[in-house]
Design a protein around this motif. Structure first.
Motif, short mmCIF file in Angstrom:
data_model
loop_
_atom_site.label_atom_id
_atom_site.label_comp_id
_atom_site.label_asym_id
_atom_site.label_seq_id
_atom_site.Cartn_x
_atom_site.Cartn_y
_atom_site.Cartn_z
N TRP A 180 36.31 40.18 35.72
CA TRP A 180 37.14 40.97 36.63
C TRP A 180 37.53 42.29 35.97
O TRP A 180 37.79 42.34 34.77
CB TRP A 180 38.42 40.23 36.99
N LYS B 256 37.38 34.66 43.62
CA LYS B 256 37.72 33.35 43.05
C LYS B 256 36.51 32.71 42.38
O LYS B 256 36.65 31.99 41.39
CB LYS B 256 38.25 32.41 44.14
N LYS C 162 34.02 34.44 40.99
CA LYS C 162 33.60 35.28 39.87
C LYS C 162 34.39 34.90 38.63
O LYS C 162 35.60 34.69 38.70
CB LYS C 162 33.89 36.75 40.24
N LYS D 70 36.74 34.99 35.64
CA LYS D 70 37.89 35.89 35.44
C LYS D 70 37.65 36.90 34.31
O LYS D 70 38.21 37.98 34.32
CB LYS D 70 39.15 35.08 35.20
N ALA E 120 41.88 42.52 39.33
CA ALA E 120 42.98 41.60 39.03
C ALA E 120 44.25 42.03 39.76
O ALA E 120 44.95 41.20 40.35
CB ALA E 120 43.21 41.53 37.53
#
Length: 58
Positions: free
Chosen positions: A44, A37, A39, A41, A49
């Motif tokens: 990712w 959360k 990091k 997005k 994900a």
């Protein structure tokens, strides 16, 4: 002698990488969800994900 120093350095670097890998929480755990959360997005991976959706949302 130079070769021995180079091999020693490479071995030390390998041990450092292995020990850093052990610090990450297991995928799907509450700690892992919290870490992800925080990091961005955009950083990712596709697997992160997918695992986040499977483990942290549902």
């Amino acid at each position: 002698m130079k070769m021995i120093k180079q091999l020693s350095l490479l071995m030390a670097m390998g041990v450092t990488v292995i020990s850093l890998q052990g610090c990450s929480p297991e995928v799907g755990t509450k700690a892992w969800c919290e870490e992800l959360k925080e990091k961005p997005k955009g950083d990712w991976t596709a697997n992160e994900a997918k695992d986040f959706a499977k483990s942290c949302i549902f």
